[in-house]
Scaffold this motif. Structure first.
Motif, PDB file in Angstrom:
ATOM      1  N   GLN A 190       0.835  -1.205   0.000  1.00 24.41           N
ATOM      2  CA  GLN A 190       0.000   0.000   0.000  1.00 24.41           C
ATOM      3  C   GLN A 190       0.867   1.251   0.000  1.00 24.41           C
ATOM      4  OE1 GLN A 190      -3.137   0.021   2.992  1.00 24.41           O
ATOM      5  NE2 GLN A 190      -3.109   2.264   3.113  1.00 24.41           N
ATOM      6  N   ALA A 191       1.922   1.242   0.823  1.00 21.80           N
ATOM      7  CA  ALA A 191       2.825   2.392   0.882  1.00 21.80           C
ATOM      8  C   ALA A 191       3.540   2.601  -0.449  1.00 21.80           C
ATOM      9  CB  ALA A 191       3.839   2.201   2.005  1.00 21.80           C
ATOM     10  N   LEU A 192       3.947   1.507  -1.091  1.00 23.48           N
ATOM     11  CA  LEU A 192       4.677   1.611  -2.355  1.00 23.48           C
ATOM     12  C   LEU A 192       3.793   2.089  -3.504  1.00 23.48           C
ATOM     13  CD1 LEU A 192       6.912  -1.594  -2.201  1.00 23.48           C
ATOM     14  CD2 LEU A 192       7.622   0.783  -1.881  1.00 23.48           C
ATOM     15  N   ASN A 193       2.492   1.981  -3.330  1.00 25.67           N
ATOM     16  CA  ASN A 193       1.565   2.471  -4.355  1.00 25.67           C
ATOM     17  C   ASN A 193       1.377   3.981  -4.296  1.00 25.67           C
ATOM     18  OD1 ASN A 193       1.034  -0.003  -5.586  1.00 25.67           O
ATOM     19  ND2 ASN A 193      -0.615  -0.505  -4.160  1.00 25.67           N
ATOM     20  N   ASP A 194       1.890   4.606  -3.232  1.00 22.70           N
ATOM     21  CA  ASP A 194       1.809   6.066  -3.096  1.00 22.70           C
ATOM     22  C   ASP A 194       2.852   6.688  -4.031  1.00 22.70           C
ATOM     23  OD1 ASP A 194       2.147   8.749  -2.338  1.00 22.70           O
ATOM     24  OD2 ASP A 194       1.722   8.314  -0.234  1.00 22.70           O
ATOM     25  N   PRO A 195       2.426   7.507  -4.995  1.00 23.90           N
ATOM     26  CA  PRO A 195       3.376   8.095  -5.955  1.00 23.90           C
ATOM     27  C   PRO A 195       4.512   8.871  -5.288  1.00 23.90           C
ATOM     28  CG  PRO A 195       1.115   8.444  -6.690  1.00 23.90           C
ATOM     29  CD  PRO A 195       1.033   7.884  -5.301  1.00 23.90           C
ATOM     30  N   ALA A 196       4.218   9.536  -4.165  1.00 20.82           N
ATOM     31  CA  ALA A 196       5.255  10.307  -3.476  1.00 20.82           C
ATOM     32  C   ALA A 196       6.320   9.393  -2.891  1.00 20.82           C
ATOM     33  CB  ALA A 196       4.627  11.157  -2.369  1.00 20.82           C
ATOM     34  N   VAL A 197       5.893   8.256  -2.317  1.00 22.67           N
ATOM     35  CA  VAL A 197       6.845   7.292  -1.758  1.00 22.67           C
ATOM     36  C   VAL A 197       7.673   6.684  -2.876  1.00 22.67           C
ATOM     37  CG1 VAL A 197       7.060   5.094  -0.531  1.00 22.67           C
ATOM     38  CG2 VAL A 197       5.393   6.800   0.240  1.00 22.67           C
ATOM     39  N   LYS A 198       6.990   6.301  -3.952  1.00 16.69           N
ATOM     40  CA  LYS A 198       7.666   5.695  -5.099  1.00 16.69           C
ATOM     41  C   LYS A 198       8.737   6.641  -5.649  1.00 16.69           C
ATOM     42  CE  LYS A 198       6.469   3.367  -9.469  1.00 16.69           C
ATOM     43  NZ  LYS A 198       7.178   4.162 -10.468  1.00 16.69           N
ATOM     44  N   LYS A 199       8.406   7.907  -5.770  1.00 11.72           N
ATOM     45  CA  LYS A 199       9.359   8.885  -6.309  1.00 11.72           C
ATOM     46  C   LYS A 199      10.569   9.053  -5.390  1.00 11.72           C
ATOM     47  CE  LYS A 199       9.805  13.596  -8.132  1.00 11.72           C
ATOM     48  NZ  LYS A 199      11.112  13.814  -7.461  1.00 11.72           N
ATOM     49  N   ARG A 200      10.328   9.106  -4.083  1.00 14.37           N
ATOM     50  CA  ARG A 200      11.432   9.298  -3.146  1.00 14.37           C
ATOM     51  C   ARG A 200      12.417   8.133  -3.196  1.00 14.37           C
ATOM     52  NH1 ARG A 200       9.307  10.625   2.679  1.00 14.37           N
ATOM     53  NH2 ARG A 200      11.552  10.924   3.060  1.00 14.37           N
ATOM     54  N   ILE A 201      11.893   6.926  -3.365  1.00 14.44           N
ATOM     55  CA  ILE A 201      12.772   5.761  -3.460  1.00 14.44           C
ATOM     56  C   ILE A 201      13.516   5.769  -4.797  1.00 14.44           C
ATOM     57  CG2 ILE A 201      12.817   3.239  -3.664  1.00 14.44           C
ATOM     58  CD1 ILE A 201      10.617   3.150  -1.561  1.00 14.44           C
ATOM     59  N   GLU A 202      12.806   6.060  -5.867  1.00 16.04           N
ATOM     60  CA  GLU A 202      13.438   6.066  -7.189  1.00 16.04           C
ATOM     61  C   GLU A 202      14.458   7.189  -7.316  1.00 16.04           C
ATOM     62  OE1 GLU A 202      10.070   6.111  -9.809  1.00 16.04           O
ATOM     63  OE2 GLU A 202       9.946   3.909  -9.847  1.00 16.04           O
ATOM     64  N   ASP A 203      14.281   8.271  -6.562  1.00 17.40           N
ATOM     65  CA  ASP A 203      15.250   9.370  -6.586  1.00 17.40           C
ATOM     66  C   ASP A 203      16.606   8.965  -6.004  1.00 17.40           C
ATOM     67  OD1 ASP A 203      13.548  11.107  -7.846  1.00 17.40           O
ATOM     68  OD2 ASP A 203      12.992  12.235  -6.045  1.00 17.40           O
ATOM     69  N   THR A 204      16.642   7.868  -5.234  1.00 18.58           N
ATOM     70  CA  THR A 204      17.926   7.384  -4.706  1.00 18.58           C
ATOM     71  C   THR A 204      18.690   6.582  -5.760  1.00 18.58           C
ATOM     72  OG1 THR A 204      17.137   5.234  -3.888  1.00 18.58           O
ATOM     73  CG2 THR A 204      16.858   7.139  -2.426  1.00 18.58           C
ATOM     74  N   GLY A 205      18.059   6.341  -6.906  1.00 24.15           N
ATOM     75  CA  GLY A 205      18.655   5.497  -7.931  1.00 24.15           C
ATOM     76  C   GLY A 205      18.165   4.066  -7.849  1.00 24.15           C
ATOM     77  N   SER A 206      17.198   3.814  -6.970  1.00 25.52           N
ATOM     78  CA  SER A 206      16.682   2.467  -6.760  1.00 25.52           C
ATOM     79  C   SER A 206      15.451   2.203  -7.619  1.00 25.52           C
ATOM     80  CB  SER A 206      16.322   2.260  -5.282  1.00 25.52           C
ATOM     81  OG  SER A 206      17.430   2.497  -4.455  1.00 25.52           O
ATOM     82  N   LEU A 207      15.126   0.923  -7.794  1.00 27.99           N
ATOM     83  CA  LEU A 207      13.963   0.493  -8.550  1.00 27.99           C
ATOM     84  C   LEU A 207      13.002  -0.225  -7.610  1.00 27.99           C
ATOM     85  CD1 LEU A 207      15.919  -1.107 -11.551  1.00 27.99           C
ATOM     86  CD2 LEU A 207      15.091   1.249 -11.377  1.00 27.99           C
TER      87      LEU A 207
END
Length: 323
Positions: free
Chosen positions: A274-291
């Motif tokens: 559920q948390a990973l479906n939040d676009p803001a959370v997804k963006k913050r993780i992807e901004d680290t260079g992670s997938l």
């Protein structure tokens, strides 16, 4: 008089009842999310990104605790010994669940039996980079140079038994190249000496190396990722250069102590999804260079086992030890 068999049945029933109580009451208090490394690294960053939305989904706060030491072994050991009711969970990395256990026979936990895998949150590409003064500026030239001069060059890693160390040894075993390992006490010091030119080569997680690559203080040669990265479009993957076994990313997942009730695991898994479906959370993780990954508990367990077996083979083939 109660027979031995009856006592066994009573014990099993009691264990099942305890598990049911755990599941029904969970979560009944704040959840401790243990990070087996110091603050500031990728593991810590992802844990802190996840803590608030995960707590919101579970209805209890999630508090990040850093339990650093021993290349992640101290924190992982403490987690393995925690009560398996879901109120203490931890971040799992390749270093703590695969690389370190593969090389260190004295680790006080069994990575395949002492934890309950929950979910792999994200995966991070790894990169081989060199100091700008290195004679080659692309992978083909790099490989030719180090094979032509065995033992002349050295590489930095965040420490013996970490993913940077064992992934480089896997690379060496497949190519027949020989470069000397220089272990450091963390990625920061290793990067500093590579940027400073004291060591010419480093195999590192992308998030920590990327700022130096972007500034021109390091030159990226090859990445471990499913496909070329938008941030490094001209850098090939290991699969492209014929070294697919090295094309392995670092993972950052959630695990708990062994014996966690399935209902508790399912609750944490669902809340994380559920948390990973939040676009803001997804963006913050992807901004680290992670997938983002978000796989199932069974899939994550299979992934941990596969990584452990890969690095156990590397340790045996390369005759590696902590000495």
């Amino acid at each position: 008089m109660v027979s031995r068999r009856q006592w066994v049945l009573i014990g099993l029933a009691s264990m099942a009842a305890t598990g049911t109580v755990f599941a029904q009451a969970f979560p009944s208090k704040p959840i401790r999310l243990q990070v087996p490394f110091a603050p500031g690294g990728t593991t810590d960053i992802i844990a802190r990104v996840m803590s608030e939305p995960l707590g919101k989904a579970l209805g209890q706060s999630v508090v990040v605790e850093n339990k650093a030491g021993g290349g992640g072994v101290i924190g992982a050991t403490e987690l393995a010994r925690a009560v398996p009711d879901g109120h203490v969970i931890g971040m799992a990395t390749v270093s703590t669940t695969a690389a370190n256990p593969a090389i260190n026979p004295k680790i006080p936990y069994n990575t395949l039996t002492d934890f309950t895998p929950i979910i792999n949150i994200a995966a991070t590409p790894n990169v081989i980079a060199v100091h700008p003064g290195f004679p080659a500026k692309d992978f083909a030239g790099f490989l030719a140079e180090i094979k032509k001069n065995p033992g002349k060059y050295s590489y930095a890693s965040s420490g013996t038994g970490g993913i940077g160390h064992l992934q480089t040894e896997l690379f060496k075993s497949l190519t027949g190249a020989f470069i000397t390992h220089i272990p450091y006490r963390g990625a920061g010091p290793a990067l500093n000496d590579t940027v400073g030119g004291q060591v010419p080569i480093i195999f590192d997680n992308l998030p920590s190396a990327l700022p130096h690559i972007k500034s021109g203080r390091l030159v990226a040669l090859v990445v471990a990722a499913p496909q070329r990265l938008d941030v490094l479009p001209d850098v090939p993957t290991f699969k492209e250069v014929g070294l697919e076994p090295v094309n392995r990313m670092a993972y950052y997942g959630l695990i708990g102590p062994k014996g966690m009730p399935k209902e508790v695991v399912d609750k944490i898994y669902s809340a994380t999804k559920q948390a990973l479906n939040d676009p803001a959370v997804k963006k913050r993780i992807e901004d680290t260079g992670s997938l983002i990954v978000g796989n199932s508990p069974t899939e994550f367990a299979d992934q941990i086992k596969a990584e452990y077996e890969v690095y156990k083979t590397v340790v045996t083939k390369q005759k590696l030890s902590l000495n």
